[in-house]
Motif scaffolding. Sequence first.
Motif, mmCIF file in Angstrom:
data_model
loop_
_atom_site.group_PDB
_atom_site.id
_atom_site.type_symbol
_atom_site.label_atom_id
_atom_site.label_comp_id
_atom_site.label_asym_id
_atom_site.label_seq_id
_atom_site.Cartn_x
_atom_site.Cartn_y
_atom_site.Cartn_z
ATOM 1 N N GLU A 1 -7.006 2.189 -4.242
ATOM 2 C CA GLU A 1 -7.719 1.412 -3.241
ATOM 3 C C GLU A 1 -9.137 1.948 -3.080
ATOM 4 O OE1 GLU A 1 -5.477 1.181 0.354
ATOM 5 O OE2 GLU A 1 -3.907 -0.048 -0.556
ATOM 6 N N SER B 1 -6.153 -7.573 -0.479
ATOM 7 C CA SER B 1 -6.298 -6.383 -1.315
ATOM 8 C C SER B 1 -5.999 -6.757 -2.755
ATOM 9 C CB SER B 1 -5.344 -5.286 -0.844
ATOM 10 O OG SER B 1 -5.539 -4.105 -1.581
ATOM 11 N N SER C 1 0.845 -1.190 0.000
ATOM 12 C CA SER C 1 0.000 0.000 0.000
ATOM 13 C C SER C 1 0.876 1.234 0.000
ATOM 14 C CB SER C 1 -0.906 0.021 1.236
ATOM 15 O OG SER C 1 -1.899 -0.971 1.171
#
Length: 367
Positions: free
Chosen positions: A69, A199, A44
């Motif tokens: 995201e 994710s 991330s």
Amino acid sequence: MSRAVIVGGGIGGLATAIALARRGWEVEVLERSTRIEEVGAGLSLWPNALRALAALGLDETVGARAREEESAGIRDSKGRWLSRTDTEAIRARYGSPVMIHRSDLLEILRAAVPNNAVRSGISVTAVQADGTVAHSAGTSAGDLVVGADGIHSVVRRAVCGAIEPRYSGYTAWRVVVTPTAPVSDMGESWGRGERFGYSTLPDGRVYCFATADMPAGTPGGGLAELRARFGSWHDPIPALLDAVDDTAILKHDLYDLPPLKTYVAGRIALIGDAAHAMTPNLGQGACQALEDAVVLAHIATADGDLTDYDRQRRPRTQMILKRSRLIGAVGQLSSPAAVLARNALLRLAPPSAQFNSLAPVLDWECC
């Protein structure tokens, strides 16, 4: 021309080489591995890291290979929401965080480093405050030596002496899978002494990570253990586990560093995990290394007073390190009563509470 010797060719080391080279420095990157690569992990990049990448001139290149995201938050093992991230508020104030594969980010950074600057297969054995670096191929010297050699840093010994990393109390598994059906959301699910998160990467693959309380060095921990621990959790976790290649799982005990008294000594400066290795609970490890890189390059070029770097970076990074450690402790609670109280408090907290708690982390502007 000023010269820098950078020990470590990971995200922080390469970013520092780019930042210094853009300011006219000659850079030499000494990397122990024969190849600079990372497999099996997503990453991330929060808005503060994207601003650091913009300072390196790489924000658009990274953005083209990253995925914005979307919805996120924390659920319990049955899939009931405990807390939702106010992604719209984050996007409106700071910009959108993105997800990228670590290997893609490393490839982008490596391509931006000057030709022939990286020397791989070089093991550093000692560093002196005067800028002398002893290594397996001889010696190097610079006006600046950057310790970007990770949590077990050799360079750190020249700054702080022997510092032992601290075990967090839990281990982590990481793996990238190709799901049989698209996965659009992301987030974490918290159980008792266990967590599972996932994710989606830009190519549709899904980065999965899990944690569990256990003594350091506990053997085993392959797919069979992941299924035993998480196979009955909410969708899409069982399906993600069905897509896992057992040989692709990475398992690592998680450590961080105690707060250092300084990040600098003489001509030496520490960045990234060498200075402030932190648990991954805030997703800020690589982000802070990128911040370190641009701040250090600015200060080293402006007046060369490395104590300014220490004054700017040490309070901020140690604040984030402490927060990450605390979040991990809360996420890993295992007592039934403590878990019940934790989950109740998370449900009661408004979305603005999480947004406000992120402000000191995300509200950073590069020099």
